[in-house]
Scaffold this motif. Structure first.
Motif, mmCIF file in Angstrom:
data_model
loop_
_atom_site.group_PDB
_atom_site.id
_atom_site.type_symbol
_atom_site.label_atom_id
_atom_site.label_comp_id
_atom_site.label_asym_id
_atom_site.label_seq_id
_atom_site.Cartn_x
_atom_site.Cartn_y
_atom_site.Cartn_z
ATOM 1 N N GLY A 1 -4.684 75.424 100.750
ATOM 2 C CA GLY A 1 -5.819 74.576 100.377
ATOM 3 C C GLY A 1 -5.432 73.629 99.264
ATOM 4 N N ASP A 2 -6.200 73.679 98.169
ATOM 5 C CA ASP A 2 -5.901 72.784 97.045
ATOM 6 C C ASP A 2 -5.162 73.501 95.917
ATOM 7 O OD1 ASP A 2 -7.856 74.337 95.860
ATOM 8 O OD2 ASP A 2 -8.886 72.642 94.931
ATOM 9 N N SER A 3 -4.498 74.623 96.254
ATOM 10 C CA SER A 3 -3.755 75.326 95.202
ATOM 11 C C SER A 3 -2.269 75.408 95.535
ATOM 12 C CB SER A 3 -4.332 76.723 94.956
ATOM 13 O OG SER A 3 -4.047 77.565 96.034
ATOM 14 N N PHE A 4 -1.474 75.394 94.488
ATOM 15 C CA PHE A 4 -0.019 75.543 94.589
ATOM 16 C C PHE A 4 0.352 76.719 93.696
ATOM 17 C CE2 PHE A 4 4.168 74.717 92.595
ATOM 18 C CZ PHE A 4 4.960 74.770 93.731
ATOM 19 N N SER A 5 1.127 77.656 94.235
ATOM 20 C CA SER A 5 1.590 78.812 93.461
ATOM 21 C C SER A 5 3.097 78.898 93.548
ATOM 22 C CB SER A 5 1.025 80.119 94.028
ATOM 23 O OG SER A 5 -0.355 80.180 93.866
ATOM 24 N N THR B 1 3.792 84.368 87.737
ATOM 25 C CA THR B 1 3.222 83.694 88.898
ATOM 26 C C THR B 1 2.199 82.695 88.388
ATOM 27 O OG1 THR B 1 3.580 85.617 90.305
ATOM 28 C CG2 THR B 1 1.977 83.994 91.073
ATOM 29 N N LEU B 2 2.436 81.430 88.713
ATOM 30 C CA LEU B 2 1.592 80.337 88.250
ATOM 31 C C LEU B 2 0.844 79.778 89.454
ATOM 32 C CD1 LEU B 2 4.359 78.592 86.133
ATOM 33 C CD2 LEU B 2 2.799 80.405 85.424
ATOM 34 N N THR B 3 -0.482 79.797 89.389
ATOM 35 C CA THR B 3 -1.308 79.263 90.471
ATOM 36 C C THR B 3 -2.141 78.122 89.904
ATOM 37 O OG1 THR B 3 -1.416 81.423 91.540
ATOM 38 C CG2 THR B 3 -3.056 79.790 92.213
ATOM 39 N N TYR B 4 -1.862 76.918 90.378
ATOM 40 C CA TYR B 4 -2.534 75.720 89.910
ATOM 41 C C TYR B 4 -3.666 75.393 90.895
ATOM 42 C CZ TYR B 4 2.100 75.203 87.781
ATOM 43 O OH TYR B 4 3.276 75.408 87.112
ATOM 44 N N VAL B 5 -4.873 75.159 90.377
ATOM 45 C CA VAL B 5 -6.027 74.841 91.215
ATOM 46 C C VAL B 5 -6.321 73.349 91.127
ATOM 47 C CG1 VAL B 5 -8.478 75.310 91.599
ATOM 48 C CG2 VAL B 5 -6.950 77.152 90.888
ATOM 49 N N GLY B 6 -6.699 72.770 92.276
ATOM 50 C CA GLY B 6 -6.876 71.320 92.327
ATOM 51 C C GLY B 6 -5.526 70.650 92.200
ATOM 52 N N ALA B 7 -4.522 71.259 92.839
ATOM 53 C CA ALA B 7 -3.127 70.859 92.617
ATOM 54 C C ALA B 7 -2.636 69.813 93.601
ATOM 55 C CB ALA B 7 -2.228 72.089 92.702
ATOM 56 N N GLY C 1 -8.799 63.837 82.517
ATOM 57 C CA GLY C 1 -9.255 65.155 82.088
ATOM 58 C C GLY C 1 -8.497 66.315 82.704
ATOM 59 N N GLY C 2 -7.578 66.019 83.602
ATOM 60 C CA GLY C 2 -6.749 67.068 84.193
ATOM 61 C C GLY C 2 -5.467 67.245 83.398
ATOM 62 N N PHE C 3 -4.486 67.853 84.047
ATOM 63 C CA PHE C 3 -3.203 68.122 83.386
ATOM 64 C C PHE C 3 -2.069 67.921 84.367
ATOM 65 C CE2 PHE C 3 -6.478 70.502 81.294
ATOM 66 C CZ PHE C 3 -6.239 70.233 79.963
ATOM 67 N N ALA D 1 19.504 68.590 88.433
ATOM 68 C CA ALA D 1 18.452 67.605 88.146
ATOM 69 C C ALA D 1 17.512 67.385 89.323
ATOM 70 C CB ALA D 1 19.085 66.293 87.718
ATOM 71 N N TYR D 2 16.387 67.994 89.250
ATOM 72 C CA TYR D 2 15.420 67.997 90.322
ATOM 73 C C TYR D 2 14.042 68.001 89.682
ATOM 74 C CZ TYR D 2 13.120 69.921 94.463
ATOM 75 O OH TYR D 2 12.312 70.122 95.528
ATOM 76 N N PRO D 3 13.500 66.817 89.390
ATOM 77 C CA PRO D 3 12.214 66.772 88.697
ATOM 78 C C PRO D 3 11.040 66.934 89.666
ATOM 79 C CG PRO D 3 13.044 64.565 89.001
ATOM 80 C CD PRO D 3 14.083 65.500 89.568
ATOM 81 N N LEU D 4 10.005 67.620 89.215
ATOM 82 C CA LEU D 4 8.767 67.651 89.963
ATOM 83 C C LEU D 4 7.607 67.659 88.992
ATOM 84 C CD1 LEU D 4 7.498 70.985 90.915
ATOM 85 C CD2 LEU D 4 9.952 70.942 90.871
ATOM 86 N N VAL D 5 6.460 67.216 89.471
ATOM 87 C CA VAL D 5 5.250 67.154 88.655
ATOM 88 C C VAL D 5 4.141 67.836 89.439
ATOM 89 C CG1 VAL D 5 3.506 65.626 87.631
ATOM 90 C CG2 VAL D 5 5.932 65.016 87.512
ATOM 91 N N ILE D 6 3.449 68.749 88.791
ATOM 92 C CA ILE D 6 2.308 69.415 89.405
ATOM 93 C C ILE D 6 1.072 68.941 88.651
ATOM 94 C CG2 ILE D 6 1.224 71.617 89.988
ATOM 95 C CD1 ILE D 6 4.327 72.645 89.428
ATOM 96 N N ARG D 7 0.223 68.183 89.348
ATOM 97 C CA ARG D 7 -1.040 67.713 88.774
ATOM 98 C C ARG D 7 -2.101 68.746 89.097
ATOM 99 N NH1 ARG D 7 -1.309 61.714 90.500
ATOM 100 N NH2 ARG D 7 0.136 61.225 88.841
ATOM 101 N N PHE D 8 -2.921 69.137 88.115
ATOM 102 C CA PHE D 8 -3.878 70.221 88.365
ATOM 103 C C PHE D 8 -5.074 70.136 87.425
ATOM 104 C CE2 PHE D 8 -1.018 71.647 85.084
ATOM 105 C CZ PHE D 8 -1.791 72.422 84.235
ATOM 106 N N TRP D 9 -6.123 70.909 87.767
ATOM 107 C CA TRP D 9 -7.332 70.983 86.941
ATOM 108 C C TRP D 9 -7.381 72.280 86.150
ATOM 109 C CZ3 TRP D 9 -9.827 66.732 85.999
ATOM 110 C CH2 TRP D 9 -9.743 65.688 86.909
ATOM 111 N N SER D 10 -6.925 73.368 86.746
ATOM 112 C CA SER D 10 -6.869 74.644 86.028
ATOM 113 C C SER D 10 -5.684 75.439 86.564
ATOM 114 C CB SER D 10 -8.174 75.438 86.172
ATOM 115 O OG SER D 10 -8.377 75.816 87.512
ATOM 116 N N VAL D 11 -5.304 76.482 85.833
ATOM 117 C CA VAL D 11 -4.132 77.267 86.215
ATOM 118 C C VAL D 11 -4.383 78.731 85.885
ATOM 119 C CG1 VAL D 11 -2.967 76.866 84.005
ATOM 120 C CG2 VAL D 11 -1.605 77.421 86.023
#
Length: 124
Positions: free
Chosen positions: A31-35, A51-57, A88-90, A99-109
């Motif tokens: 769905g809208d989460s990435f773990s 274990t990191l679960t980002y919501v609205g990710a 207002g997110g993060f 060297a492998y950059p990634l960005v996880i945009r999220f509302w809560s974790v």
């Protein structure tokens, strides 16, 4: 330099994690989460599974094949930084070695941590 707003407790927990040299163990998108699960620590401090679960990710600068490769290669975190966004997110900015950059945009974790045996660390 402008003062950063105080972080919510969940984001503060993420920012406080020492992820330097943490190895990627697995990941999933639902769905809208990435773990993902990272093996953090070392033999001196002990290891833990985080274990990191980002919501609205939304995960940027990567794809499923690259994430699978990161797991297979026991990729390690070189850099980890949490920054607020204008809306207002993060964002969690992570650089994996090599060297492998990634960005996880999220509302809560959600951050879950548990002790782990040293033998889970894989040799790269």
């Amino acid at each position: 330099m402008p003062e950063l707003p105080e972080l919510p407790a969940d984001v503060s927990d993420l920012a406080a994690l020492d992820l330097h040299a943490a190895q990627v163990q697995d990941w999933s998108i639902a769905g809208d989460s990435f773990s993902w699960t990272l093996l953090a620590g070392d033999t001196d401090r002990g290891h833990e599974l985080a274990t990191l679960t980002y919501v609205g990710a939304v995960v940027l600068h990567t794809n499923r094949r690259d994430l699978d490769r990161a797991v297979a290669a026991a990729a390690e975190v070189e850099r980890s930084e949490v920054v607020p966004t204008e809306d207002g997110g993060f964002e969690h900015h992570v650089t994996l070695v090599p060297a492998y950059p990634l960005v996880i945009r999220f509302w809560s974790v959600e951050v879950r941590r548990m002790p782990a045996p040293d033998h889970l660390r894989r040799v790269r």
